[in-house]
Design a protein around this motif. Structure first.
Motif, mmCIF file in Angstrom:
data_model
loop_
_atom_site.group_PDB
_atom_site.id
_atom_site.type_symbol
_atom_site.label_atom_id
_atom_site.label_comp_id
_atom_site.label_asym_id
_atom_site.label_seq_id
_atom_site.Cartn_x
_atom_site.Cartn_y
_atom_site.Cartn_z
ATOM 1 N N UNK A 24 -51.610 69.916 55.046
ATOM 2 C CA UNK A 24 -51.995 68.463 55.546
ATOM 3 C C UNK A 24 -52.164 69.022 57.282
ATOM 4 N N UNK A 25 -50.322 69.710 57.936
ATOM 5 C CA UNK A 25 -50.524 69.697 58.921
ATOM 6 C C UNK A 25 -51.040 70.731 59.547
ATOM 7 N N UNK A 26 -51.869 71.484 58.999
ATOM 8 C CA UNK A 26 -52.447 72.864 59.561
ATOM 9 C C UNK A 26 -54.288 72.381 59.388
ATOM 10 N N UNK A 78 -45.540 67.528 56.423
ATOM 11 C CA UNK A 78 -47.392 67.432 56.337
ATOM 12 C C UNK A 78 -47.548 68.763 55.971
ATOM 13 N N UNK A 79 -46.252 69.584 56.376
ATOM 14 C CA UNK A 79 -46.997 71.457 56.176
ATOM 15 C C UNK A 79 -46.114 72.221 54.729
ATOM 16 N N UNK A 80 -46.340 71.306 53.835
ATOM 17 C CA UNK A 80 -45.577 71.999 52.472
ATOM 18 C C UNK A 80 -45.696 70.921 51.857
ATOM 19 N N UNK A 81 -47.499 70.442 51.978
ATOM 20 C CA UNK A 81 -48.268 69.596 50.646
ATOM 21 C C UNK A 81 -49.808 69.729 51.129
ATOM 22 N N UNK A 82 -50.617 68.945 49.894
ATOM 23 C CA UNK A 82 -51.920 69.790 50.331
ATOM 24 C C UNK A 82 -52.427 68.361 49.724
ATOM 25 N N UNK A 83 -53.700 67.578 49.710
ATOM 26 C CA UNK A 83 -54.145 66.427 49.468
ATOM 27 C C UNK A 83 -55.025 67.015 47.531
ATOM 28 N N UNK A 84 -55.307 65.576 46.837
ATOM 29 C CA UNK A 84 -56.040 66.781 45.585
ATOM 30 C C UNK A 84 -57.753 66.073 46.245
ATOM 31 N N UNK A 85 -57.522 64.927 46.988
ATOM 32 C CA UNK A 85 -58.648 64.673 46.996
ATOM 33 C C UNK A 85 -58.834 63.654 48.414
ATOM 34 N N UNK A 86 -59.404 62.956 49.002
ATOM 35 C CA UNK A 86 -59.508 61.702 50.218
ATOM 36 C C UNK A 86 -58.080 60.979 49.972
ATOM 37 N N UNK A 87 -57.615 60.686 50.752
ATOM 38 C CA UNK A 87 -55.394 60.337 51.348
ATOM 39 C C UNK A 87 -55.647 59.898 53.182
#
Length: 339
Positions: A24-26, A78-87
């Motif tokens: 998310x952060x990147x 935010x630097x250690x997670x990613x969305x599965x879809x729109x969030x």
């Protein structure tokens, strides 16, 4: 995930695209959105946010930057997670985090290495797309056989030759440094993502500059010093470069600075050794490096612009000295927390 997602930050009204492979952060920083952060590695907790809608994949559930209380309260890094879809998220942001050079991914080839001390080595990479960054920033390296990226600070300054220089200390049992020191050879390629970091050189500051480095914190401070010279900042300003080492054989930095204009005049190098021993090999300053600031600097500490990098105990001691002991304004103190 296999497709792009839209991330909306309810707190500041921003919206940006997340591409596969990014956190998310990147994704935010690539889009020019200034989410707050420091280490980009899961250690500091500076990028905590709340998830309001949607689902996430946690890339490092054990990241030390997130406490059990944070998890119970629904916070994420935010630097250690990613969305599965729109969030939809609620995340702190500020203009100071908007990147001057949005980070980008590229490959880089190891061009040369050289030893600086018995456990610090300089690695010079040539990237495919360029070397646009600010003195004092860092990059994320993707190394063969190592899960997750590793953050390392730059030692050089932006250049047209596409060179990224890192001065890295070998960490016992460190998987990243084991690959760098023992497996990589000139000609080998890695992944490079950057630049990141907000502790970069402020060229508009009229104050004298103080750089404090410990261990492999040498790299960003050398970059700051080089950047100050290139920007013509030492015509009227003085730069004080403190380096804290455990023993005499750990001292380094003077050779790197000696070739810079102003060294010995407007640029002063002050090494400090905490364990000098009884063999007479060390005749310079002893003790902890942060204690030397009050002894060496001729003016009140709020008169300076401070940059520092090194082990957490050193950076913590400096924060307390400057902010609590001398009430140096926070805007004059620049460092990135690494753990």
């Amino acid at each position: 995930m296999s497709k792009q997602a839209i991330i909306t930050n309810q707190k500041d009204g921003s919206s940006f695209v997340h591409a596969p492979g990014d956190s998310v952060l990147r994704a935010a920083l690539r889009a020019g959105v200034g989410l707050s952060y420091e280490c980009n590695s899961g250690g500091c907790g500076g990028c905590k946010f709340e998830l309001l809608e949607g689902e996430l994949d946690d890339l490092w559930p054990e990241a030390p930057g997130l406490s059990e209380r944070d998890k119970r309260c629904g916070r994420h890094l935010a630097c250690q997670c990613a969305p599965r879809g729109d969030i939809t998220i609620s995340a702190a942001s500020a203009a100071e985090y908007v990147p001057r050079h949005p980070p980008r991914r590229q490959s880089a080839r190891l061009a040369a290495v050289r030893d600086l001390t018995h456990d610090i080595r300089e690695f010079r990479f040539v990237a495919t797309a360029g070397a646009d960054f600010l003195p004092g920033q860092f990059a994320m390296l993707d190394l063969p056989g190592v899960a997750g990226s590793r953050a390392y600070s730059l030692a050089n300054t932006p250049n047209a030759q596409r060179e990224w220089h890192f001065q890295i200390r070998r960490v016992p049992h460190g998987r990243g440094t084991r690959v760098l020191f023992d497996r990589l050879a000139p000609g080998d390629e890695i992944g490079l993502d950057g630049p990141y970091g907000v502790a970069y050189l402020r060229t508009d500051s009229p104050r004298d500059i103080v750089c404090v480095a410990g261990g492999s914190g040498l790299a960003p401070m050398v970059s700051i010093a080089r950047g100050a010279v290139e920007a013509g900042m030492l015509g009227e300003r003085t730069l004080y470069f403190f380096y804290g080492a455990r023993t005499a054989r750990d001292v380094c930095g003077e050779e790197l600075l000696a070739s810079l204009a102003g060294f010995g005049g407007r640029m002063r190098f002050i090494p400090v050794v905490s364990l000098p021993g009884d063999d007479g090999q060390w005749s310079g300053a002893t003790g902890y490096v942060h204690d030397q600031l009050e002894c060496v600097l001729p003016a009140a500490l709020p008169s300076y612009e401070f940059y520092f990098a090194g082990p957490p105990p050193m950076t913590q001691a400096l924060q307390e000295l400057l902010m609590v002991g001398h009430r140096v304004p926070f805007g004059q103190i620049h460092f990135d927390r690494f753990f």
